[in-house]
Scaffold this active site. Sequence first.
Site, PDB file in Angstrom:
ATOM      1  N   ASP A 165     -42.334 -10.782 -23.087  1.00 28.36           N
ATOM      2  CA  ASP A 165     -41.691 -11.802 -23.222  1.00 28.36           C
ATOM      3  C   ASP A 165     -39.856 -11.692 -23.906  1.00 28.36           C
ATOM      4  O   ASP A 165     -39.920 -12.379 -24.769  1.00 28.36           O
ATOM      5  CB  ASP A 165     -42.362 -12.883 -24.121  1.00 28.36           C
ATOM      6  CG  ASP A 165     -43.636 -13.221 -23.271  1.00 28.36           C
ATOM      7  OD1 ASP A 165     -44.274 -13.444 -22.213  1.00 28.36           O
ATOM      8  OD2 ASP A 165     -44.905 -13.435 -24.477  1.00 28.36           O
ATOM      9  N   LYS A 169     -37.350 -10.627 -19.847  1.00 28.29           N
ATOM     10  CA  LYS A 169     -37.018  -9.489 -19.144  1.00 28.29           C
ATOM     11  C   LYS A 169     -36.802 -10.196 -17.783  1.00 28.29           C
ATOM     12  O   LYS A 169     -35.710  -9.782 -16.870  1.00 28.29           O
ATOM     13  CB  LYS A 169     -37.893  -8.265 -18.978  1.00 28.29           C
ATOM     14  CG  LYS A 169     -38.775  -7.581 -19.309  1.00 28.29           C
ATOM     15  CD  LYS A 169     -39.232  -6.804 -19.081  1.00 28.29           C
ATOM     16  CE  LYS A 169     -41.057  -7.624 -18.936  1.00 28.29           C
ATOM     17  NZ  LYS A 169     -41.338  -8.392 -20.482  1.00 28.29           N
ATOM     18  N   GLY A 200     -45.355 -13.268 -16.695  1.00 31.43           N
ATOM     19  CA  GLY A 200     -45.266 -14.685 -15.911  1.00 31.43           C
ATOM     20  C   GLY A 200     -43.719 -14.756 -17.454  1.00 31.43           C
ATOM     21  O   GLY A 200     -43.389 -14.387 -18.023  1.00 31.43           O
ATOM     22  N   HIS A 201     -42.643 -14.356 -15.785  1.00 32.41           N
ATOM     23  CA  HIS A 201     -41.913 -15.515 -15.903  1.00 32.41           C
ATOM     24  C   HIS A 201     -40.719 -16.098 -15.849  1.00 32.41           C
ATOM     25  O   HIS A 201     -41.171 -16.494 -14.629  1.00 32.41           O
ATOM     26  CB  HIS A 201     -40.912 -14.091 -16.812  1.00 32.41           C
ATOM     27  CG  HIS A 201     -40.725 -13.079 -15.576  1.00 32.41           C
ATOM     28  ND1 HIS A 201     -41.087 -11.749 -15.520  1.00 32.41           N
ATOM     29  CD2 HIS A 201     -40.207 -13.117 -14.287  1.00 32.41           C
ATOM     30  CE1 HIS A 201     -40.868 -11.352 -14.207  1.00 32.41           C
ATOM     31  NE2 HIS A 201     -40.362 -12.035 -13.886  1.00 32.41           N
ATOM     32  N   GLN A 241     -45.044  -6.641 -18.704  1.00 32.37           N
ATOM     33  CA  GLN A 241     -45.594  -6.312 -20.395  1.00 32.37           C
ATOM     34  C   GLN A 241     -44.204  -5.487 -20.655  1.00 32.37           C
ATOM     35  O   GLN A 241     -43.377  -5.712 -20.302  1.00 32.37           O
ATOM     36  CB  GLN A 241     -47.136  -5.715 -20.261  1.00 32.37           C
ATOM     37  CG  GLN A 241     -48.038  -6.455 -19.803  1.00 32.37           C
ATOM     38  CD  GLN A 241     -47.778  -7.110 -18.412  1.00 32.37           C
ATOM     39  OE1 GLN A 241     -48.234  -5.698 -17.277  1.00 32.37           O
ATOM     40  NE2 GLN A 241     -48.143  -8.080 -17.939  1.00 32.37           N
TER      41      GLN A 241
HETATM   42  P1  IMP Z   1     -54.260  -8.649 -19.951  1.00 33.83           P
HETATM   43  O1  IMP Z   1     -52.567  -7.638 -19.705  1.00 33.83           O
HETATM   44  O2  IMP Z   1     -54.518  -9.529 -20.282  1.00 33.83           O
HETATM   45  O3  IMP Z   1     -55.451  -8.350 -20.438  1.00 33.83           O
HETATM   46  O4  IMP Z   1     -54.231  -8.789 -22.052  1.00 33.83           O
HETATM   47  C1  IMP Z   1     -53.788  -7.786 -22.791  1.00 33.83           C
HETATM   48  C2  IMP Z   1     -53.142  -8.532 -24.202  1.00 33.83           C
HETATM   49  O5  IMP Z   1     -51.536  -8.294 -23.504  1.00 33.83           O
HETATM   50  C3  IMP Z   1     -52.774  -9.467 -24.601  1.00 33.83           C
HETATM   51  O6  IMP Z   1     -52.430  -9.420 -26.172  1.00 33.83           O
HETATM   52  C4  IMP Z   1     -51.808 -10.664 -23.651  1.00 33.83           C
HETATM   53  O7  IMP Z   1     -51.539 -11.573 -24.424  1.00 33.83           O
HETATM   54  C5  IMP Z   1     -50.825  -9.633 -23.756  1.00 33.83           C
HETATM   55  N1  IMP Z   1     -49.671  -9.408 -22.321  1.00 33.83           N
HETATM   56  C6  IMP Z   1     -50.403  -9.143 -21.252  1.00 33.83           C
HETATM   57  N2  IMP Z   1     -49.158  -9.830 -20.672  1.00 33.83           N
HETATM   58  C7  IMP Z   1     -48.441 -10.152 -21.032  1.00 33.83           C
HETATM   59  C8  IMP Z   1     -47.066 -10.628 -20.850  1.00 33.83           C
HETATM   60  O8  IMP Z   1     -46.633 -10.367 -20.172  1.00 33.83           O
HETATM   61  N3  IMP Z   1     -46.352 -11.666 -22.181  1.00 33.83           N
HETATM   62  C9  IMP Z   1     -46.831 -10.877 -23.219  1.00 33.83           C
HETATM   63  N4  IMP Z   1     -47.918 -10.246 -24.449  1.00 33.83           N
HETATM   64  C10 IMP Z   1     -49.082 -10.235 -22.196  1.00 33.83           C
END
Ligand code: IMP
Length: 427
Positions: free
Chosen positions: A13, A16, A40-41, A223
Site C-alpha cells: 500500500d 505503487k 489492490g490499488h 505486495q
Molecule cells: P494474503 O496475501 O492474502 O495471503 O495475505 C497475507 C498478508 O499479506 C496479510 O497480512 C495481508 O494483509 C497482506 N497483503 C496481501 N496483499 C496485500 C496488499 O496488496 N497490500 C498490503 N498488504 C497485503
Amino acid sequence: MASVIVLGAQWGDEGKGKIVDYLAQEADAVVRYSGGSNAGHTVVVNDIAYKLRLLPSGVLFPDKINILGNGVVINPKVVLEEIAGMQAKGIACKNLVISDRAHVVLPYHQRLDELQENALGSHKIGTTKSGIGPCYMDKVARVGIRICDLLEADTFAEKLKINLQAKNEIITKIYGAKPFIYQEVLEEYLGYAEQLRPYVTDTGVILDEAFAANKKVLFEGAQATFLDIDHGTYPYVTSSNPTGGNACTGSGIGPKNIDHVVGVVKAYTTRVGEGPFVTELFDADGNYLRETGREYGTVTGRPRRCGWLDAFMLRYSARLNSLDYLAITRLDILDGLPKIKMCVGYKYQGEVLKRIPASLNVLAQVEPIYEEFEGWLTDISSIRKYEDLPANAKKYLERLSEVAGVGLGIVSVGPNREQTIVLKELL
Ligand code: IMP
C-alpha cells in the site's frame, strides 16, 4: 533505461499503482510478476479513480502491452470482472496477455484460506482471504492447475476431479464445512476458460521480443518487500516473493534484462493484517495518518495500522532489492503535522542492532531509535519542483534517503498523475 522494476519497499500500500501509472506513460510493456487479487490499488486519472486488483496499471493506456506473468496466481472470475469493469469505463484491455503458466485460483482455495484463518484464531495471519496462500501451496505441492490446463477441457476436468476430492475431504472432515460440487465448478470454470482464451499466451516470449526490439519494460511489484515469503516478517507475510529477484522468475526472463530497481516508499508506514510493526502508533498521530491518508484496505476495507517512517527497514529493503532509486509517495499527508518522527535504527536490550532480526520474538522487543523533524505545515500538493518544497520537507526526504542509502527519484504529493515531482528520469 530499458527496463525498470517498481516494487513496494515496506509492507504494501505504498502507492505503487500511482508510480507505475506515472512511469507507464513512457513504457511499452507493463508486467506483473507475483501475487494475485490480494493486491489492490487505485489509480486516479483526470479525477476518475480506477481500482485495480489483478490487471497491470498499464491497462489504462491503450498502446501498452500488459502482461500477467507466470508468477501471478489468477482468479478467472476476478480478472474477467475487472476487464468488464474497465470496458464499462471505456478502457478496452485489448493489449492484455496472460501467461499460460500462471496458476489458477479456484473457489476451494478461497474457502480454505477463510477456514484456515478462522481456525488459527489469535494466531491468524490476517490474509485478504483471496485464496492466494492455498493456491501457491498447490503450486509448490505440484498439484496446482495452470491456465494452460484450464484451457484444455479434458485436462482441467481430470485435475479438478483429483483436487476437489482431496480438498473436499479437508473442507468437510477437518473444518466441518460444506463441500464443493464437482459439476458446478467444472461448468463455471470451463465458461471462464473460453472468455480468457484470447488473452493467453507464452508471455516470456513476448517479453523476449520486446527486449530484442529495445522496448521499455516496466515490472510492477505487488505486495511488498516485508511481505515476502523469504524475507518478510514470516509467517505474517504473503505466499509469494514480491522482492526484485522474482521479477525475473515470475515473468520468465533472465536477470541481465533488468536495468534498474525503484523502491516505492510511503512517507510514513502502514501495515494491514497481523505481525510485528516497530514504529506503529496508537495515539493521535496514528489516527491523523489513518484518517488524513484514508488508510483503509482497497480489497478488504480494513483500517490499516499506521506509524512513523521506518528508514532502518528501508536500508534492508535497499540491500535485498538492489534499489537504485526511491519513489516517495504521500508526502502531502504529513502536511498537517507540527512534528514528524523517523526511525533510523533499532535497539535491542540496550544494544544498537546492525540488521533486522529474523526472530519475531526479538523484533517484538526492539525499540525504535527516532529522530524528530519539524513539520512544514503548508499544503504541498500543488508543488511540482523539488526546489520549491518547504525546507523542512526537503530535510526529511534527504535524511530518509541518507539512512536508506538510496537516492531520491520521484516524490509524489497527491494522487493525480500531475502531482509528481521528478528528480530523475527513471524510464
Ligand atoms: P494474503 O496475501 O492474502 O495471503 O495475505 C497475507 C498478508 O499479506 C496479510 O497480512 C495481508 O494483509 C497482506 N497483503 C496481501 N496483499 C496485500 C496488499 O496488496 N497490500 C498490503 N498488504 C497485503
